[in-house]
Design an enzyme around this catalytic site. Structure first.
Site, short mmCIF file in Angstrom:
data_model
loop_
_atom_site.label_atom_id
_atom_site.label_comp_id
_atom_site.label_asym_id
_atom_site.label_seq_id
_atom_site.Cartn_x
_atom_site.Cartn_y
_atom_site.Cartn_z
N HIS A 58 0.83 -1.08 0.02
CA HIS A 58 0.12 -0.04 0.15
C HIS A 58 0.99 1.20 -0.10
O HIS A 58 1.30 1.34 0.96
CB HIS A 58 -0.99 0.14 1.29
N LEU A 59 1.07 2.12 -1.19
CA LEU A 59 1.73 3.05 -1.20
C LEU A 59 0.95 4.45 -0.95
O LEU A 59 1.67 5.38 -0.90
CB LEU A 59 2.43 3.15 -2.57
N ARG A 60 -0.23 4.32 -0.72
CA ARG A 60 -1.11 5.30 -0.32
C ARG A 60 -1.37 6.58 -1.16
O ARG A 60 -2.22 7.41 -0.94
CB ARG A 60 -0.60 5.93 1.17
N ASP A 147 -8.66 -5.23 -3.00
CA ASP A 147 -8.03 -5.43 -1.57
C ASP A 147 -8.54 -4.41 -0.71
O ASP A 147 -8.64 -3.17 -0.98
CB ASP A 147 -6.45 -5.29 -1.79
N HIS A 227 -2.88 -12.76 1.48
CA HIS A 227 -2.58 -12.65 2.86
C HIS A 227 -3.39 -13.81 3.62
O HIS A 227 -4.42 -13.25 4.41
CB HIS A 227 -2.91 -11.25 3.58
N ASN A 273 -5.81 -6.33 9.26
CA ASN A 273 -6.78 -7.29 8.40
C ASN A 273 -6.54 -7.88 7.33
O ASN A 273 -5.96 -7.35 5.96
CB ASN A 273 -7.91 -6.23 7.75
N ASP A 300 2.20 -6.76 2.70
CA ASP A 300 1.02 -6.13 2.99
C ASP A 300 1.15 -4.78 3.66
O ASP A 300 0.78 -4.43 4.74
CB ASP A 300 -0.03 -6.99 3.67
N HIS A 304 0.13 4.06 8.15
CA HIS A 304 -0.97 5.09 8.57
C HIS A 304 -0.11 5.98 9.40
O HIS A 304 0.91 5.85 10.17
CB HIS A 304 -1.94 4.24 9.42
N GLY A 319 -3.49 -2.22 9.93
CA GLY A 319 -2.48 -2.12 9.02
C GLY A 319 -1.18 -2.01 9.69
O GLY A 319 -1.10 -1.30 10.84
#
Length: 423
Positions: A58-60, A147, A227, A273, A300, A304, A319
């Protein structure tokens, strides 16, 4: 200029051998003893492997740059030995059309490692209407997933599989039945009862795994499970593969290193999650990685910002960070030969994402110079403040681990040298 990596143990799909490796103009030009080059990277006591490939990061960006950007996430990746990452589509806006794919790929071209992106299966990741997968596939997208939540409606998932099979792409499923998981914040079991935190039962994951194995068998389309976290899920994948179903699976590092007991601190850094599970499930993930039921280690990586992770457990987002600690956790926690760990991090995930021609390839003349050099015996302590990620939400703060990346080479260019980033 060329670069020689001297004195290492080369491990790739073809086996192991002591050799020097010379790279130039993006390619490996020589592999053998006593080689020389303009720049020398010391690999004494180290493994020289294909660069790692993370098919779940997740590179946001776009939308949550306060937590991570493609640039900062990519630097975390090269610090962890990754030459390629596949970004997840749960951004804001979601990566569900050609325009957003182009934006992410354009930003990725400025990153220190190769950045690929997945695309959403459904528009807005809402599970109501199929996204225009063909136009995203035309831009090079090979992995599609909603996802963050699974595709709930079986008929829609069937159509997505049929569509994907025709395009030659792979669907990756976040397995979770919403009606069972709703309101849960950790695994439903002994610890959730003791802590008074609503839980998510293992069956929420397992029912969707069961359904999508059946749909894959029915449609003939491949399915990749993200995952996986329970013994039942891994047992079904193992049985499906033995029955000839085209199924692959990944495991995140936290699911083979941590258990739901960690949530007893009420620290939201342990909220993820799918949730951390009991020791029996953790051990099943390890067994799946050892016997081939699970094909790949994925991070994963889910950064945050501190203000969100400092909220109460039931309000904080799920996360954890993962890119900079994956290798060390695998070497520390998994009782596997080095070559098997390298395979789980390199050529096996590369094949799932359709990247095997560029990443995870054998280290041989005329092959791509995407490489990682790591010391499998160096011990170090995880320090959140020393990580390259823009966020700090690692559950491993203060933990001593074994195995550290020394150099990372992407496209023939050393981007990490002696653990120092080279812009």
């Amino acid at each position: 200029m060329n670069t020689v990596i001297k004195g290492g143990l080369v491990i790739d799909q073809t086996g192991e051998r002591n050799a020097d490796v010379v790279v130039e103009d993006g390619l490996v030009v020589a592999v053998g003893p006593d080689l020389s080059g303009d720049e020398v990277l010391d690999a004494s006591g180290c493994v020289v492997a294909p660069g790692f490939v993370d098919i779940h990061a997740h590179l946001r960006q776009p939308g949550a740059e306060e937590a991570e950007t493609i640039e900062t996430g990519s630097w975390a990746a090269v610090r962890g030995g990754y030459s390629a990452v596949v970004a997840m589509p749960n951004t804001n806006p979601p990566i569900d059309c050609a325009a957003v794919v182009q934006e992410v790929l354009a930003l990725g071209r400025l990153a220190p490692c190769d950045v690929y992106t997945s695309g959403a299966i459904t528009v807005g990741r809402k599970g109501e209407q199929l996204a225009p997968m063909a136009e995203m596939a035309a831009l090079g997208v090979r992995l599609f997933t909603d996802d963050g939540r699974g595709v709930q409606e079986a008929g829609l998932m069937r159509r997505a599989m049929e569509y994907a099979a025709g395009l030659g792409v792979v669907l990756a499923q976040h397995c979770e039945v919403d009606s069972l998981a709703a309101g849960g914040h950790m695994h439903e079991g002994e610890w959730s009862s003791r802590l008074g935190i609503p839980g998510v039962p293992a069956e929420a994951e397992e029912l969707m795994v069961m359904r999508d194995i059946a749909l894959s068998r029915f449609t003939g389309a491949p399915i990749h499970f993200q995952h996986l976290s329970t013994r039942g899920s891994i047992a079904m994948v193992r049985a499906a593969r033995e029955a000839g179903v085209e199924v692959t699976a990944e495991a995140a590092t936290h699911h083979f290193t941590l258990t739901d007991e960690a949530c007893a601190s009420y620290d939201p850094v342990f909220k993820v999650n799918p949730p951390l599970r009991p020791a029996d499930d953790r051990d099943a993930v390890r067994e799946g990685l050892a016997d081939g039921a699970v094909d790949a280690i994925a991070t994963d990586h889910a950064p945050h910002s501190p203000d969100t992770k400092e909220m109460p457990f039931d309000q904080a987002p799920p996360g954890m960070l993962g890119l900079e600690t994956a290798l060390a956790l695998a070497l520390t926690e998994l009782n596997l030969p080095l070559a098997e760990v390298v395979g789980l991090l390199t050529w096996q995930p590369a094949a799932i994402a359709g990247l095997e021609g560029v990443h995870g390839a054998p280290i041989a003349p005329d092959g791509p110079a995407n490489l990682c050099v790591f010391d499998p015996n160096e011990t170090w302590t995880v320090d959140p403040d020393a990580l390259a990620s823009r966020s700090r939400n690692t559950p491993y703060a203060g933990r001593q681990v074994r195995g550290r990346v020394r150099h990372t080479i992407v496209g023939g260019r050393p981007v990490l040298v002696d653990q120092e980033m080279r812009p």
